[in-house]
Design a protein around this motif. Structure first.
Motif, short mmCIF file in Angstrom:
data_model
loop_
_atom_site.label_atom_id
_atom_site.label_comp_id
_atom_site.label_asym_id
_atom_site.label_seq_id
_atom_site.Cartn_x
_atom_site.Cartn_y
_atom_site.Cartn_z
N THR A 104 18.12 -10.92 -0.12
CA THR A 104 17.32 -9.95 -0.32
C THR A 104 15.84 -10.64 -0.61
OG1 THR A 104 17.04 -9.72 -2.59
CG2 THR A 104 18.60 -8.23 -1.39
N PHE A 105 14.98 -10.09 0.16
CA PHE A 105 13.39 -10.47 0.11
C PHE A 105 12.58 -9.40 -0.13
CE2 PHE A 105 9.44 -11.68 1.62
CZ PHE A 105 9.15 -12.84 1.07
N LYS A 106 11.54 -9.42 -1.24
CA LYS A 106 10.96 -8.28 -1.78
C LYS A 106 9.51 -8.84 -1.75
CE LYS A 106 14.65 -5.87 -4.15
NZ LYS A 106 14.95 -5.38 -5.46
N ILE A 107 8.56 -7.73 -1.40
CA ILE A 107 7.18 -8.34 -1.70
C ILE A 107 6.58 -6.86 -2.10
CG2 ILE A 107 4.91 -8.70 -0.63
CD1 ILE A 107 5.98 -10.21 1.44
N LYS A 108 6.38 -6.80 -3.20
CA LYS A 108 5.90 -5.21 -4.00
C LYS A 108 4.45 -5.12 -3.95
CE LYS A 108 5.82 -2.81 -8.40
NZ LYS A 108 6.24 -2.82 -9.97
N PRO A 109 3.68 -6.15 -4.42
CA PRO A 109 2.10 -5.43 -4.69
C PRO A 109 1.56 -5.32 -3.23
CG PRO A 109 2.63 -7.77 -5.66
CD PRO A 109 3.60 -7.38 -4.85
N VAL A 110 0.57 -4.56 -3.10
CA VAL A 110 -0.40 -4.26 -2.19
C VAL A 110 -1.59 -5.31 -2.60
CG1 VAL A 110 -2.29 -2.73 -1.13
CG2 VAL A 110 -0.21 -1.66 -2.05
N VAL A 111 -1.89 -6.14 -1.56
CA VAL A 111 -2.67 -7.45 -1.63
C VAL A 111 -4.07 -7.09 -0.99
CG1 VAL A 111 -3.22 -9.79 -1.54
CG2 VAL A 111 -1.00 -9.10 -1.86
N TYR A 112 -5.07 -6.97 -1.75
CA TYR A 112 -6.64 -6.84 -1.15
C TYR A 112 -7.29 -8.20 -1.25
CZ TYR A 112 -5.70 -1.80 -1.36
OH TYR A 112 -4.96 -0.58 -1.29
N PHE A 113 -7.88 -8.82 -0.16
CA PHE A 113 -8.19 -9.92 -0.31
C PHE A 113 -9.50 -10.25 0.49
CE2 PHE A 113 -5.30 -9.59 3.43
CZ PHE A 113 -5.84 -10.43 4.34
N ASP A 114 -10.20 -11.30 0.34
CA ASP A 114 -11.48 -11.69 0.94
C ASP A 114 -12.52 -11.12 -0.17
OD1 ASP A 114 -10.55 -12.71 3.17
OD2 ASP A 114 -10.93 -10.84 4.35
N THR A 115 -13.79 -11.74 -0.07
CA THR A 115 -14.86 -11.49 -0.80
C THR A 115 -15.08 -10.09 -0.93
OG1 THR A 115 -15.82 -13.62 -0.51
CG2 THR A 115 -17.22 -12.12 -1.40
N ASP A 116 -15.56 -9.66 -2.15
CA ASP A 116 -15.82 -8.18 -2.21
C ASP A 116 -14.63 -7.25 -2.32
OD1 ASP A 116 -18.32 -8.53 -2.86
OD2 ASP A 116 -18.94 -8.34 -0.94
N SER A 117 -13.38 -7.77 -2.34
CA SER A 117 -12.37 -6.82 -2.26
C SER A 117 -12.05 -6.11 -3.80
CB SER A 117 -10.98 -7.71 -1.99
OG SER A 117 -10.89 -8.75 -2.98
N ILE A 118 -12.87 -6.42 -4.63
CA ILE A 118 -13.01 -5.89 -6.00
C ILE A 118 -13.12 -4.47 -5.87
CG2 ILE A 118 -15.52 -6.39 -6.36
CD1 ILE A 118 -12.63 -6.52 -9.14
N LYS A 119 -14.01 -4.34 -4.80
CA LYS A 119 -14.56 -2.67 -4.42
C LYS A 119 -13.28 -1.61 -4.40
CE LYS A 119 -18.84 -3.94 -2.17
NZ LYS A 119 -19.55 -4.14 -0.91
N TYR A 120 -12.07 -2.31 -4.11
CA TYR A 120 -10.88 -1.43 -4.19
C TYR A 120 -10.92 -0.49 -5.50
CZ TYR A 120 -6.23 0.02 -5.47
OH TYR A 120 -5.07 0.64 -5.91
#
Length: 380
Positions: free
Chosen positions: A3-19
């Protein structure tokens, strides 16, 4: 069945904190360390919460190599506040501690039949090293021993990779965490649980570290390089949370717990010795692991016309990185007292042998072999 799992939604790049502006949850516990508060990094989070009328509380008691006592304090805060979202802000220690705090809180409240539901778990790494924002691993300290907790429920729901949090990280920490990423990539690639999926992420992360770490160490203001390393850390985390790690980490865990060497630095010092041991060129056989190391040298553009040359090239490349980042090349250079080291050698080998990373090592060592490896890594 693999199996291979990737759970998190990843927000990246500068200012992704705005999520964080998109959160529907209105009660948040921020778990971090005192420096994040003092330096004002936490304001990037709290300002957004204030603007969106999110009730929040800050638990800033996290320390490096988080001891179980700190985790217990965090659990008390969680049970008292009962947030519907938790934000781990900081390096690997903060994120690992948050995972353990969440796990123990949910277990306690479940046993009490409180009806409290698991909160949304957001991780915001402020170093480019552990990959903890996407892994099922949590490392906490009890006494002088680092304990690995591994559970899919520990994986955050959301990871925010905002390079603005790492652009001022000092060179020494940048080096330690960057070489930790390289170690994650290498160990995941040669793990006995490696797959095509983990290989792809491990390979990309290694290429990025080799290319960008020396530049970031020399010039921390290089934003592009910072972003690349931040992404590499996350990718390597995705690789090893699926493929796991090996004895490099098993040894680094107890070494760090015993002598309080930063985790990445411990991994860096051990790496050339572990590669040589795993490849086992002295046996005269062309081992699968040696072939895998040769493959790494090939895609890194290192000399690798033969398996032996590929293995040696990889070891040399690691040593070059250590030199370029002024990282100690043995434990003696790291300041560990020889007499104290010898007195704790046997116990360290026993603990490393039982570490949860050891079973996925491509070559399973004996206690005596681990003692020999520790001695080699100490230096003359």
């Amino acid at each position: 069945m693999n199996t291979f799992k990737i759970k998190p939604v990843v927000y990246f790049d500068t200012d992704s904190i705005k999520y964080l502006n998109n959160l529907k949850e209105k009660k948040s516990l921020i778990i971090t360390d005192p420096f994040m508060v003092k330096a004002g990094f936490i304001n990037k989070v709290t300002d957004i919460f204030k603007n969106n009328n999110v009730e929040y509380k800050v638990f800033s008691g996290i320390r490096p190599d988080p001891p179980v006592e700190v985790v217990a304090e965090g659990v008390k805060e969680m049970i008292s506040f009962k947030p519907d979202v938790i934000v781990a802000l900081g390096g690997g220690s903060s994120i690992d501690a948050t995972k353990s705090i969440l796990a123990f809180t949910m277990k306690i409240l479940k046993n009490n039949e409180s009806g409290y539901k698991r909160p949304l778990f957001i991780a915001i790494p402020t170093t480019s090293g552990t990959g903890s924002e996407v892994t099922s691993f949590s490392i906490i300290t009890t006494g002088n021993k680092k304990v690995s907790l591994i559970d899919e429920n520990l994986i955050p729901d959301v990871a925010i990779l905002d390079a603005s949090f790492v652009k001022t990280v000092p060179g020494r920490i940048t080096a330690d965490t960057g070489i930790d990423v390289l170690t994650h990539g290498i160990e995941a690639y040669v793990s006995n649980k490696a797959s095509d999926f983990s290989d792809a992420l491990a390979e990309k992360s290694m290429k990025i570290v080799i290319k960008y770490l020396p530049e970031v160490y020399k010039n921390g203001d290089n934003v592009e390089a910072r972003e690349k390393l931040h992404n590499a850390s996350c990718m390597a985390g995705m690789a090893f949370t699926n493929a796991s790690l090996g004895i490099n980490h098993s040894m680094a865990h107890i070494l760090g717990g015993t002598f309080h060497i930063p985790h990445g630095r411990a991994n860096a010092i051990l790496l050339p010795y572990v590669i040589r041991y795993n490849a086992n060129l002295e046996s005269g056989e062309c081992t699968k692991t040696a072939l895998r190391y040769r493959d790494i040298s090939k895609f890194l553009g290192l000399p690798s016309s033969t398996v032996k040359e590929g293995v040696i090239s990889l070891i040399c490349a690691v040593n070059v990185i250590l030199g370029l980042t002024n990282t100690p090349k043995n434990l003696k250079e790291a300041g560990i007292d020889r007499q104290e080291f010898v007195s704790k050698l046997e116990l360290m080998a026993e603990v490393a042998l039982e570490d949860r990373c050891t079973p996925t090592s491509p070559r399973i060592p004996s206690k005596e072999e681990l003692i020999t490896l520790f001695k080699e890594a100490y230096g003359d």
